[in-house]
Design a protein around this motif. Structure first.
Motif, short mmCIF file in Angstrom:
data_model
loop_
_atom_site.label_atom_id
_atom_site.label_comp_id
_atom_site.label_asym_id
_atom_site.label_seq_id
_atom_site.Cartn_x
_atom_site.Cartn_y
_atom_site.Cartn_z
N ASP A 164 0.82 -1.20 0.00
CA ASP A 164 0.00 0.00 0.00
C ASP A 164 0.87 1.26 0.00
O ASP A 164 0.44 2.31 -0.46
CB ASP A 164 -0.91 0.00 1.23
CG ASP A 164 -1.95 -1.11 1.16
OD1 ASP A 164 -2.41 -1.40 0.04
OD2 ASP A 164 -2.28 -1.67 2.21
N ASN A 165 2.06 1.14 0.53
CA ASN A 165 2.98 2.27 0.55
C ASN A 165 4.40 1.72 0.58
O ASN A 165 4.69 0.76 1.28
CB ASN A 165 2.73 3.15 1.78
CG ASN A 165 3.46 4.46 1.69
OD1 ASN A 165 3.48 5.09 0.64
ND2 ASN A 165 4.05 4.89 2.78
N ILE A 204 4.77 4.35 -11.22
CA ILE A 204 4.45 2.97 -10.87
C ILE A 204 3.10 2.63 -11.48
O ILE A 204 2.14 3.39 -11.32
CB ILE A 204 4.43 2.77 -9.35
CG1 ILE A 204 5.81 3.10 -8.75
CG2 ILE A 204 4.03 1.35 -8.99
CD1 ILE A 204 5.88 2.94 -7.25
N PRO A 205 2.98 1.52 -12.19
CA PRO A 205 1.71 1.19 -12.85
C PRO A 205 0.56 1.03 -11.85
O PRO A 205 0.76 0.63 -10.70
CB PRO A 205 2.01 -0.15 -13.54
CG PRO A 205 3.49 -0.19 -13.67
CD PRO A 205 4.03 0.54 -12.49
N ASN A 206 -0.63 1.37 -12.31
CA ASN A 206 -1.87 1.13 -11.56
C ASN A 206 -1.92 1.87 -10.23
O ASN A 206 -2.53 1.40 -9.27
CB ASN A 206 -2.07 -0.38 -11.32
CG ASN A 206 -2.01 -1.17 -12.59
OD1 ASN A 206 -2.60 -0.79 -13.60
ND2 ASN A 206 -1.29 -2.30 -12.57
N LYS A 224 -0.11 8.71 -8.93
CA LYS A 224 0.30 9.23 -7.64
C LYS A 224 1.72 8.79 -7.26
O LYS A 224 2.42 9.52 -6.56
CB LYS A 224 -0.67 8.76 -6.54
CG LYS A 224 -2.06 9.34 -6.67
CD LYS A 224 -2.08 10.84 -6.50
CE LYS A 224 -3.48 11.40 -6.52
NZ LYS A 224 -3.48 12.90 -6.43
N GLU A 225 2.14 7.61 -7.71
CA GLU A 225 3.40 7.05 -7.20
C GLU A 225 4.46 6.99 -8.29
O GLU A 225 4.20 6.54 -9.41
CB GLU A 225 3.14 5.67 -6.60
CG GLU A 225 2.16 5.75 -5.43
CD GLU A 225 1.97 4.44 -4.72
OE1 GLU A 225 2.98 3.77 -4.43
OE2 GLU A 225 0.81 4.09 -4.44
N ASP A 230 3.23 -3.37 -10.51
CA ASP A 230 3.24 -2.31 -9.51
C ASP A 230 4.10 -2.61 -8.29
O ASP A 230 4.08 -1.85 -7.32
CB ASP A 230 1.81 -1.96 -9.08
CG ASP A 230 1.04 -3.18 -8.59
OD1 ASP A 230 1.66 -4.22 -8.32
OD2 ASP A 230 -0.20 -3.09 -8.49
N SER A 231 4.88 -3.68 -8.33
CA SER A 231 5.79 -3.98 -7.23
C SER A 231 7.21 -4.27 -7.68
O SER A 231 8.15 -4.11 -6.90
CB SER A 231 5.28 -5.20 -6.43
OG SER A 231 4.01 -4.96 -5.88
N VAL A 232 7.37 -4.70 -8.93
CA VAL A 232 8.67 -5.19 -9.40
C VAL A 232 9.12 -4.38 -10.61
O VAL A 232 8.32 -4.06 -11.50
CB VAL A 232 8.59 -6.68 -9.76
CG1 VAL A 232 9.93 -7.17 -10.31
CG2 VAL A 232 8.17 -7.51 -8.55
N ALA A 233 10.42 -4.06 -10.64
CA ALA A 233 11.01 -3.34 -11.76
C ALA A 233 12.38 -3.93 -12.06
O ALA A 233 12.97 -4.64 -11.24
CB ALA A 233 11.13 -1.85 -11.45
N TYR A 234 12.88 -3.60 -13.24
CA TYR A 234 14.27 -3.91 -13.59
C TYR A 234 15.01 -2.58 -13.75
O TYR A 234 14.49 -1.62 -14.33
CB TYR A 234 14.35 -4.72 -14.88
CG TYR A 234 13.74 -6.09 -14.73
CD1 TYR A 234 14.45 -7.12 -14.12
CD2 TYR A 234 12.46 -6.36 -15.19
CE1 TYR A 234 13.89 -8.38 -13.96
CE2 TYR A 234 11.89 -7.61 -15.03
CZ TYR A 234 12.61 -8.62 -14.41
OH TYR A 234 12.04 -9.85 -14.25
#
Length: 363
Positions: free
Chosen positions: A25-26, A303-305, A309-310, A345-349
């Motif tokens: 959530d954050n 950040i997707p979805n 805001k993020e 929305d949690s993982v990136a490269y």
């Protein structure tokens, strides 16, 4: 039968290692897992599909399998896991390796363009091991910075001016051929206006809408509503006036909400007027977090979805996160990266000097 049981056990044990990630959530911290390390790479361009991470670097470009492949030796009753990896080193006429800082992944095909004279654009087909030269530009001023695609047929690459406008080349056939737009149909560049090949994020595309961020002594937005057929230009309040100032990265969440970041890489701790936001499709921009939050950063991504805001920004000074559209920021890590792309929305490269890493954002 014994061999069959061993094989099944090995497969189960490897598949059980794949974690499930729960959307936080954050975000309060980030887990950084290197998936590839090589002291010869300095990656400023990064893309991926369902199978591979694609990268462009000084002297080479390549692709790395996202998943490990399980190789079983029945005679030794052992298994080894590794990632499929291919790289390509292409020299110019002086036998010096070309520097690739702009790439695009298009339905498994990889397109890469080198930054300087001669600018060479290659297409590596999904099942091929030999890149094909599809565009070449020879000019003392040529310098390409970023590339992106609207769809599987139409794409764009942008670069510094060679005449009195930004360099823009477009393909309408999946990257097989490219055409450079005439300065007659583009806004005139201002003195000292160019772009930065810092993270391959000078271009942002939403549907048919395209935004190009320039930088240097003048830092503006070139905007096209129709996949590069017509163009307008909008001013921004980001810091500018020197060759090293301006926007280094831009991202749009939708056709209205966008964010740009930059500053002056020679003064990376300066935080004045280096973060700007738009809510009207790039027509007007406002400075946010002025004098606060991250200084110079080379890449910013929504950040997707997360309803625009993020955001996450990365640079050689670390990783930063905002949960209120850029008004305030949390510094998550001092580990430096040049560029980042989100898988979900949690993982990136992310990639930078000597490595490509998987980043998991957590509470």
């Amino acid at each position: 039968m014994l061999r069959y049981i061993v094989v099944c056990c090995l497969i189960v044990s490897f598949s059980a290692c794949k974690p499930d990630y729960i959307r936080p959530d954050n975000v309060s911290n980030v887990l950084i897992e290197p998936i590839f390390e090589d002291s010869t790479i300095s990656v400023r361009a990064l893309e991926f599909d369902d199978e591979y991470v694609f990268y462009g670097s000084a002297g080479q470009f390549g692709k790395l399998a996202l998943e490990t492949q399980l190789k079983i030796d029945l005679d030794a009753f052992s298994a080894k896991a590794g990632r499929e990896y291919h790289k390509h080193i292409i020299d110019n006429d002086d036998a010096k390796p070309l520097n690739f800082r702009a790439i695009a992944q298009n339905e498994g095909d990889l397109l890469v363009i080198s930054i300087a004279n001669p600018a060479r654009l290659y297409k590596l087909y999904r099942k091929s091991t030999q890149p094909k030269l599809v565009y070449e530009e020879i000019d003392e001023k040529v310098f390409y910075d970023a590339m992106d695609f609207w769809n599987h047929k139409e794409g764009i690459a942008i670069g510094d001016p060679t005449k009195d406008c930004m360099s823009i080349i477009i393909t309408r056939d999946g990257g097989e051929t490219w055409t450079k737009l005439s300065c007659d149909v583009l806004p005139k560049a201002k003195e000292g206006e160019a772009a930065f090949a810092a993270s391959d994020t000078n271009i942002s595309i939403v549907g048919n809408h395209t935004w190009v961020a320039t930088g240097g002594k003048s830092s503006r937005i070139l905007y096209s509503p129709d996949k590069g057929n017509t163009w307008k230009v909008f001013d921004t309040p980001i810091i500018q006036g020197k060759a090293t100032t301006g926007m280094y990265s831009i991202d749009f969440y939708d056709k209205d909400n966008g964010f740009a970041i930059g500053g002056d890489y020679t003064q990376p701790n300066d935080t004045l007027a280096n973060k700007i936001r738009t809510k009207d499709g790039g027509k007007t921009w406002q400075v946010v977090a002025d004098g606060k939050g991250p200084g110079y950063r080379s890449c910013v991504q929504y950040i997707p979805n997360r309803n625009a805001k993020e955001l996450v920004a990365v640079g050689f000074k670390g990783i930063d996160y905002s949960n209120n559209a850029g008004d305030t920021w949390t510094h998550l890590s001092d580990e430096g990266f040049y560029t980042i792309r989100f898988l979900n929305d949690s993982v990136a490269y992310a990639a930078g000097r000597g490595r490509i890493s998987k980043l998991t954002f957590r509470e």
